[in-house]
Write a protein that holds these residues in place. Structure first.
Motif, PDB file in Angstrom:
ATOM      1  N   ILE A  49       0.851  -1.183   0.000  1.00  0.00           N
ATOM      2  CA  ILE A  49       0.000   0.000   0.000  1.00  0.00           C
ATOM      3  C   ILE A  49       0.888   1.235   0.000  1.00  0.00           C
ATOM      4  O   ILE A  49       1.804   1.339   0.824  1.00  0.00           O
ATOM      5  CB  ILE A  49      -0.912   0.001   1.239  1.00  0.00           C
ATOM      6  N   PRO A  50       0.631   2.181  -0.885  1.00  0.00           N
ATOM      7  CA  PRO A  50       1.448   3.396  -0.891  1.00  0.00           C
ATOM      8  C   PRO A  50       1.284   4.157   0.424  1.00  0.00           C
ATOM      9  O   PRO A  50       0.174   4.392   0.896  1.00  0.00           O
ATOM     10  CB  PRO A  50       0.889   4.218  -2.052  1.00  0.00           C
ATOM     11  N   GLY A  51       2.404   4.481   1.048  1.00  0.00           N
ATOM     12  CA  GLY A  51       2.367   5.217   2.298  1.00  0.00           C
ATOM     13  C   GLY A  51       2.127   4.336   3.507  1.00  0.00           C
ATOM     14  O   GLY A  51       2.127   4.809   4.633  1.00  0.00           O
ATOM     15  N   GLY A  52       1.929   3.058   3.278  1.00  0.00           N
ATOM     16  CA  GLY A  52       1.685   2.150   4.395  1.00  0.00           C
ATOM     17  C   GLY A  52       2.984   1.632   4.980  1.00  0.00           C
ATOM     18  O   GLY A  52       4.015   1.589   4.322  1.00  0.00           O
ATOM     19  N   GLU A  53       2.924   1.253   6.239  1.00  0.00           N
ATOM     20  CA  GLU A  53       4.099   0.728   6.898  1.00  0.00           C
ATOM     21  C   GLU A  53       3.840  -0.699   7.339  1.00  0.00           C
ATOM     22  O   GLU A  53       2.719  -1.059   7.693  1.00  0.00           O
ATOM     23  CB  GLU A  53       4.431   1.553   8.140  1.00  0.00           C
ATOM     24  N   PHE A  54       4.874  -1.504   7.306  1.00  0.00           N
ATOM     25  CA  PHE A  54       4.790  -2.848   7.837  1.00  0.00           C
ATOM     26  C   PHE A  54       5.513  -2.852   9.176  1.00  0.00           C
ATOM     27  O   PHE A  54       6.715  -2.611   9.239  1.00  0.00           O
ATOM     28  CB  PHE A  54       5.430  -3.865   6.883  1.00  0.00           C
ATOM     29  N   VAL A  55       4.760  -3.104  10.236  1.00  0.00           N
ATOM     30  CA  VAL A  55       5.323  -3.084  11.576  1.00  0.00           C
ATOM     31  C   VAL A  55       5.537  -4.523  12.022  1.00  0.00           C
ATOM     32  O   VAL A  55       4.621  -5.331  11.996  1.00  0.00           O
ATOM     33  CB  VAL A  55       4.379  -2.349  12.556  1.00  0.00           C
ATOM     34  N   ALA A  56       6.740  -4.822  12.434  1.00  0.00           N
ATOM     35  CA  ALA A  56       7.068  -6.176  12.874  1.00  0.00           C
ATOM     36  C   ALA A  56       7.108  -6.216  14.397  1.00  0.00           C
ATOM     37  O   ALA A  56       8.143  -6.423  15.006  1.00  0.00           O
ATOM     38  CB  ALA A  56       8.388  -6.614  12.278  1.00  0.00           C
ATOM     39  N   GLU A  57       5.955  -5.962  15.022  1.00  0.00           N
ATOM     40  CA  GLU A  57       5.865  -6.025  16.474  1.00  0.00           C
ATOM     41  C   GLU A  57       5.085  -7.258  16.869  1.00  0.00           C
ATOM     42  O   GLU A  57       4.166  -7.677  16.186  1.00  0.00           O
ATOM     43  CB  GLU A  57       5.143  -4.790  17.032  1.00  0.00           C
ATOM     44  N   GLU A  58       5.450  -7.807  17.999  1.00  0.00           N
ATOM     45  CA  GLU A  58       4.759  -8.976  18.499  1.00  0.00           C
ATOM     46  C   GLU A  58       3.853  -8.533  19.644  1.00  0.00           C
ATOM     47  O   GLU A  58       4.303  -7.851  20.566  1.00  0.00           O
ATOM     48  CB  GLU A  58       5.785  -9.991  19.006  1.00  0.00           C
ATOM     49  N   LEU A  59       2.599  -8.897  19.571  1.00  0.00           N
ATOM     50  CA  LEU A  59       1.663  -8.539  20.625  1.00  0.00           C
ATOM     51  C   LEU A  59       1.707  -9.590  21.722  1.00  0.00           C
ATOM     52  O   LEU A  59       1.732 -10.791  21.460  1.00  0.00           O
ATOM     53  CB  LEU A  59       0.246  -8.440  20.059  1.00  0.00           C
ATOM     54  N   ILE A  60       1.695  -9.124  22.935  1.00  0.00           N
ATOM     55  CA  ILE A  60       1.684 -10.030  24.083  1.00  0.00           C
ATOM     56  C   ILE A  60       0.349  -9.854  24.786  1.00  0.00           C
ATOM     57  O   ILE A  60      -0.003  -8.749  25.210  1.00  0.00           O
ATOM     58  CB  ILE A  60       2.837  -9.717  25.043  1.00  0.00           C
ATOM     59  N   VAL A  61      -0.412 -10.950  24.868  1.00  0.00           N
ATOM     60  CA  VAL A  61      -1.729 -10.908  25.474  1.00  0.00           C
ATOM     61  C   VAL A  61      -1.784 -11.940  26.588  1.00  0.00           C
ATOM     62  O   VAL A  61      -1.382 -13.089  26.411  1.00  0.00           O
ATOM     63  CB  VAL A  61      -2.825 -11.229  24.418  1.00  0.00           C
ATOM     64  N   GLN A  62      -2.277 -11.513  27.737  1.00  0.00           N
ATOM     65  CA  GLN A  62      -2.429 -12.443  28.850  1.00  0.00           C
ATOM     66  C   GLN A  62      -3.826 -13.045  28.783  1.00  0.00           C
ATOM     67  O   GLN A  62      -4.823 -12.326  28.786  1.00  0.00           O
ATOM     68  CB  GLN A  62      -2.238 -11.722  30.178  1.00  0.00           C
ATOM     69  N   VAL A  63      -3.907 -14.357  28.699  1.00  0.00           N
ATOM     70  CA  VAL A  63      -5.178 -15.057  28.611  1.00  0.00           C
ATOM     71  C   VAL A  63      -5.596 -15.467  30.015  1.00  0.00           C
ATOM     72  O   VAL A  63      -4.869 -16.175  30.713  1.00  0.00           O
ATOM     73  CB  VAL A  63      -5.073 -16.304  27.700  1.00  0.00           C
ATOM     74  N   VAL A  64      -6.788 -15.009  30.410  1.00  0.00           N
ATOM     75  CA  VAL A  64      -7.313 -15.332  31.730  1.00  0.00           C
ATOM     76  C   VAL A  64      -8.347 -16.440  31.554  1.00  0.00           C
ATOM     77  O   VAL A  64      -9.285 -16.288  30.760  1.00  0.00           O
ATOM     78  CB  VAL A  64      -7.974 -14.088  32.372  1.00  0.00           C
ATOM     79  N   PRO A  65      -8.221 -17.563  32.242  1.00  0.00           N
ATOM     80  CA  PRO A  65      -9.194 -18.646  32.083  1.00  0.00           C
ATOM     81  C   PRO A  65     -10.568 -18.250  32.617  1.00  0.00           C
ATOM     82  O   PRO A  65     -10.695 -17.366  33.467  1.00  0.00           O
ATOM     83  CB  PRO A  65      -8.599 -19.798  32.885  1.00  0.00           C
ATOM     84  N   GLN A  66     -11.588 -18.917  32.090  1.00  0.00           N
ATOM     85  CA  GLN A  66     -12.968 -18.639  32.501  1.00  0.00           C
ATOM     86  C   GLN A  66     -13.133 -19.013  33.971  1.00  0.00           C
ATOM     87  O   GLN A  66     -12.708 -20.084  34.405  1.00  0.00           O
ATOM     88  CB  GLN A  66     -13.925 -19.461  31.636  1.00  0.00           C
ATOM     89  N   GLY A  67     -13.771 -18.131  34.727  1.00  0.00           N
ATOM     90  CA  GLY A  67     -13.970 -18.357  36.150  1.00  0.00           C
ATOM     91  C   GLY A  67     -15.123 -19.302  36.441  1.00  0.00           C
ATOM     92  O   GLY A  67     -15.924 -19.637  35.551  1.00  0.00           O
ATOM     93  N   ASP A  68     -15.215 -19.749  37.688  1.00  0.00           N
ATOM     94  CA  ASP A  68     -16.300 -20.652  38.089  1.00  0.00           C
ATOM     95  C   ASP A  68     -17.657 -19.956  38.048  1.00  0.00           C
ATOM     96  O   ASP A  68     -18.687 -20.610  37.875  1.00  0.00           O
ATOM     97  CB  ASP A  68     -16.050 -21.191  39.501  1.00  0.00           C
ATOM     98  N   ASP A  69     -17.679 -18.637  38.201  1.00  0.00           N
ATOM     99  CA  ASP A  69     -18.937 -17.898  38.199  1.00  0.00           C
ATOM    100  C   ASP A  69     -19.225 -17.278  36.832  1.00  0.00           C
ATOM    101  O   ASP A  69     -20.036 -16.364  36.717  1.00  0.00           O
ATOM    102  CB  ASP A  69     -18.914 -16.817  39.281  1.00  0.00           C
TER     103      ASP A  69
END
Length: 98
Positions: A49-69
């Motif tokens: 894409i003209p004017g577009g940038e390719f960013v090589a960043e890695e996203l870090i997401v913390q996954v929280v398990p479903q609770g009992d409630d």
């Protein structure tokens, strides 16, 4: 006099015949030209894409398990608190049930 309400009206029949004739008389593009256009579009996609940038960043997401409630709604697939369940056996939330 009996009227057949399932029969098409005359103006509908005429408009269907007109549109069918218009489709038959329309000139369809050549298959080779369509393939050529698609190939050219694929070549342009690889350039970027003209004017577009390719960013090589890695996203870090913390996954929280479903609770009992909590439960997962079978309709919207969101994790919700047990107080928002519409019916226990269905597994739908109040918003999706309403």
């Amino acid at each position: 006099m009996a009227t057949d309400y399932d029969e098409l009206r005359t103006e509908v029949k005429e408009s269907q015949n007109d549109s069918l004739e218009a489709l038959k008389s329309a000139s369809a593009p050549d298959a080779r030209s369509v393939v050529r256009e698609l190939d050219e579009a694929d070549d342009m996609d690889s350039v970027g894409i003209p004017g577009g940038e390719f960013v090589a960043e890695e996203l870090i997401v913390q996954v929280v398990p479903q609770g009992d409630d909590e439960f997962t709604c079978y309709s919207c697939f969101l994790v919700r608190h047990r107080s928002q369940v519409a019916r226990e056996k269905d597994g739908h939330c109040i918003e999706c049930e309403g």
